[in-house]
Design a protein around this motif. Structure first.
Motif, short mmCIF file in Angstrom:
data_model
loop_
_atom_site.label_atom_id
_atom_site.label_comp_id
_atom_site.label_asym_id
_atom_site.label_seq_id
_atom_site.Cartn_x
_atom_site.Cartn_y
_atom_site.Cartn_z
N ARG A 1 0.88 -1.21 0.05
CA ARG A 1 0.04 0.00 0.10
C ARG A 1 0.96 1.23 0.08
O ARG A 1 2.04 1.10 0.36
CB ARG A 1 -0.91 0.06 1.32
N GLU A 2 0.23 2.52 -0.44
CA GLU A 2 0.80 3.64 -0.23
C GLU A 2 0.57 4.07 1.15
O GLU A 2 -0.52 4.03 1.58
CB GLU A 2 0.44 4.49 -1.34
N LEU A 3 1.31 4.91 1.73
CA LEU A 3 1.30 5.29 3.16
C LEU A 3 1.32 6.90 3.04
O LEU A 3 2.36 7.56 2.90
CB LEU A 3 2.55 4.86 4.07
N PRO A 4 0.16 7.53 3.40
CA PRO A 4 0.05 9.08 3.37
C PRO A 4 0.98 9.53 4.59
O PRO A 4 0.75 8.76 5.67
CB PRO A 4 -1.42 9.04 3.33
N VAL A 5 1.61 10.43 4.35
CA VAL A 5 2.17 11.31 5.48
C VAL A 5 1.70 12.62 5.79
O VAL A 5 1.63 13.39 4.74
CB VAL A 5 3.85 11.39 5.07
N LEU A 6 0.94 12.81 6.77
CA LEU A 6 0.09 13.91 7.10
C LEU A 6 -0.81 14.26 5.92
O LEU A 6 -1.01 15.36 5.53
CB LEU A 6 0.98 15.12 7.27
N GLY A 7 -1.26 13.04 5.35
CA GLY A 7 -2.52 13.29 4.30
C GLY A 7 -1.93 13.26 2.93
O GLY A 7 -2.70 13.18 1.97
N VAL A 8 -0.57 13.03 2.84
CA VAL A 8 -0.12 13.09 1.29
C VAL A 8 0.93 11.97 0.93
O VAL A 8 1.49 11.47 2.02
CB VAL A 8 0.84 14.52 1.15
N GLY A 9 0.53 11.49 -0.05
CA GLY A 9 1.63 9.84 -0.50
C GLY A 9 2.80 10.22 -0.74
O GLY A 9 3.29 11.44 -0.62
N GLY A 10 3.38 9.03 -1.04
CA GLY A 10 5.02 9.11 -1.47
C GLY A 10 5.73 8.05 -0.92
O GLY A 10 6.78 7.96 -1.23
N GLN A 11 5.29 7.70 0.26
CA GLN A 11 6.02 6.52 0.89
C GLN A 11 5.10 5.11 0.72
O GLN A 11 3.86 5.09 0.27
CB GLN A 11 5.93 6.72 2.50
N TRP A 12 5.73 4.11 0.92
CA TRP A 12 5.15 2.75 0.69
C TRP A 12 5.76 1.59 1.63
O TRP A 12 6.48 1.71 2.21
CB TRP A 12 5.68 2.43 -0.74
N GLU A 13 4.67 0.67 1.48
CA GLU A 13 5.01 -0.53 2.27
C GLU A 13 5.03 -1.52 1.45
O GLU A 13 4.48 -1.73 0.48
CB GLU A 13 3.70 -0.70 3.28
N ILE A 14 6.01 -2.50 1.59
CA ILE A 14 6.23 -3.41 0.57
C ILE A 14 6.22 -5.02 1.41
O ILE A 14 6.63 -4.94 2.55
CB ILE A 14 7.57 -3.42 -0.05
N ALA A 15 6.05 -6.05 0.68
CA ALA A 15 6.09 -7.36 1.43
C ALA A 15 7.04 -8.19 0.52
O ALA A 15 7.05 -8.07 -0.74
CB ALA A 15 4.80 -8.14 1.27
N LEU A 16 7.83 -8.89 1.15
CA LEU A 16 8.75 -9.90 0.69
C LEU A 16 8.36 -11.06 1.04
O LEU A 16 8.61 -11.78 2.03
CB LEU A 16 10.04 -9.67 1.21
N ASP A 17 7.55 -11.93 -0.09
CA ASP A 17 6.98 -13.42 0.39
C ASP A 17 7.91 -14.47 -0.23
O ASP A 17 7.39 -14.74 -1.34
CB ASP A 17 5.60 -13.28 0.00
N GLY A 18 9.09 -14.83 0.22
CA GLY A 18 9.68 -15.80 -0.23
C GLY A 18 10.54 -15.44 -1.70
O GLY A 18 10.42 -16.01 -2.87
#
Length: 402
Positions: free
Chosen positions: A216-233
């Motif tokens: 997902r994208e992670l809003p910072v104080l309501g604005v995007g640009g940061q992200w969460e990633i998963a490493l599944d194998g």
């Protein structure tokens, strides 16, 4: 880091906040002027489109990058052997301020991947360097760096839970999650900090590898640009280990010290932009009692903002000088990082105050600059981390010399 910064219809010319710069050779001063003009005349007018992301933003960025190449301004600090212009840090520092007036300046001018290019150039194997470095430097591949994890303090990498397991033929398979990763949504390569047994190591992961997922994208104080990633194998070849096994903290420390100084330089450029907007507003906005510039409280805001910029800049350039000489710059970098983050937040806040409600709205760059200033006090370690580390080192050194 920031997206969602609206752009004023006309960008102000550099003002008195820029006076007092450390001595700059004439050729670098001329180059700084060209970089500043490129950002002011070409990048700022399309910030809104770049902030929005997506295909339109990628198209605008590619156009700007080609214009930078045509103008001879591309990849100024990157090593010459990978296609850059090889400016040393002491000279590039003056340009980094001008680039930093926009969060998109470094990407448009090709300096954004400097940390990754240097890290991979020093620590990656020959095959990885041959395959990726020139393409990164040319802007063909986008990179990011994944260290922080959900529920794990980013200031304590010893608690990293992402793990890499050795497999057949020297391969490594990664499992875990990372978040608050700048640019991960459009990156081609991500460097991942992971646990290899009791040690910590770094791995270069192509985002096209099976098992890599943008969560997902992670809003910072309501604005995007940061992200969460998963490493599944996610499985990578043996040569995608960056440096020796167990050497992640040494390599990361090397990267962070330079990265913090670069951020400070760019924050100076953004603070100067906010200062210029404040001065324009004070001179041109009138009320029944006269121009805002005649109000003593407005003059106080202008003075305090200018003082903050002027007193922060020498700290940043002292850190630059020590890094350039290969000296221990931990105290200088810590001082510069805390001072620059506070300074940007203070100057952006003052500019908003002088603008009134207009400083909070979508027609100004100030909300984005303020968001960045607030986030700056957490980026690359919170203020408290640097304050404690600097104080401990100073007290230790004092005890040794007294």
């Amino acid at each position: 880091m920031e997206r969602g910064q609206a752009t004023p219809s006309a960008a102000p010319a550099p003002g008195p906040a820029g006076f007092g710069l450390p001595t700059c050779p004439p050729d670098v001063a001329e180059l700084r002027g060209r970089v500043a003009a490129f950002v002011r005349e070409r990048v700022l007018p399309v910030e809104r489109a770049l902030d929005a992301g997506g295909p339109a933003a990628r198209g605008e960025l590619r156009r700007l990058q080609q214009e930078a190449k045509d103008a001879g301004l591309w990849a100024l600090p990157l090593p010459e052997e990978v296609g850059g212009q090889g400016l040393p840090l002491s000279r590039y520092a003056h340009l980094a301020e001008a680039e930093g007036a926009s969060d998109h300046g470094p990407a448009a001018l090709g300096s954004a991947p400097l940390l990754d290019v240097l890290m991979l150039g020093r620590h990656a194997g020959e095959a990885v360097r041959e395959r990726f470095l020139k393409r990164i430097a040319a802007g063909e591949l986008r990179t990011c760096y994944a260290m922080t994890e959900p529920e794990t303090p980013g200031t304590d990498p010893a608690l990293t839970t992402t793990r890499a397991e050795a497999g057949h033929g020297g391969t490594w398979t990664l499992h875990g999650r990372k978040w608050f990763i700048t640019g991960a949504g459009e990156a081609d390569l991500v460097t991942v900090l992971a646990r290899t047994g009791e040690e910590l190591s770094l791995f270069l992961v192509p985002t096209s590898t099976p098992g890599f997922r943008v969560v997902r994208e992670l809003p910072v104080l309501g604005v995007g640009g940061q992200w969460e990633i998963a490493l599944d194998g996610v499985t990578v070849p043996a040569d995608h280990l960056v440096g020796e096994r167990g050497q992640a903290l040494r390599i990361a420390g090397e990267r962070l010290r330079l990265g913090r100084v670069l951020r400070c330089l760019r924050w100076l450029g953004q603070a100067e932009r906010a200062f210029d907007l404040m001065c324009v507003r004070a001179r041109t906005r009138s009320q029944s009692a006269g121009p805002l510039a005649d109000r003593q409280l407005v003059q106080q805001l202008v003075f305090d903002a200018l003082l903050a910029i002027r007193t922060t800049r020498p700290l940043v350039y002292e850190a630059v000088a020590r890094l350039e000489e290969g000296e221990d710059a931990r105290v200088e970098t810590g001082l510069a990082k805390v001072a620059a983050a506070r300074m940007l937040q203070q100057v952006a806040d003052a500019a908003i105050q002088v603008h009134g409600a207009a400083g909070l709205g979508p027609d100004s760059a100030l909300p984005g600059l303020f968001r960045l200033g607030r986030a700056a006090r957490l980026l690359d370690g919170p203020d408290e981390l640097h304050i404690a580390a600097v104080a401990r080192r100073v007290l230790r050194d004092h005890a040794l010399t007294s």
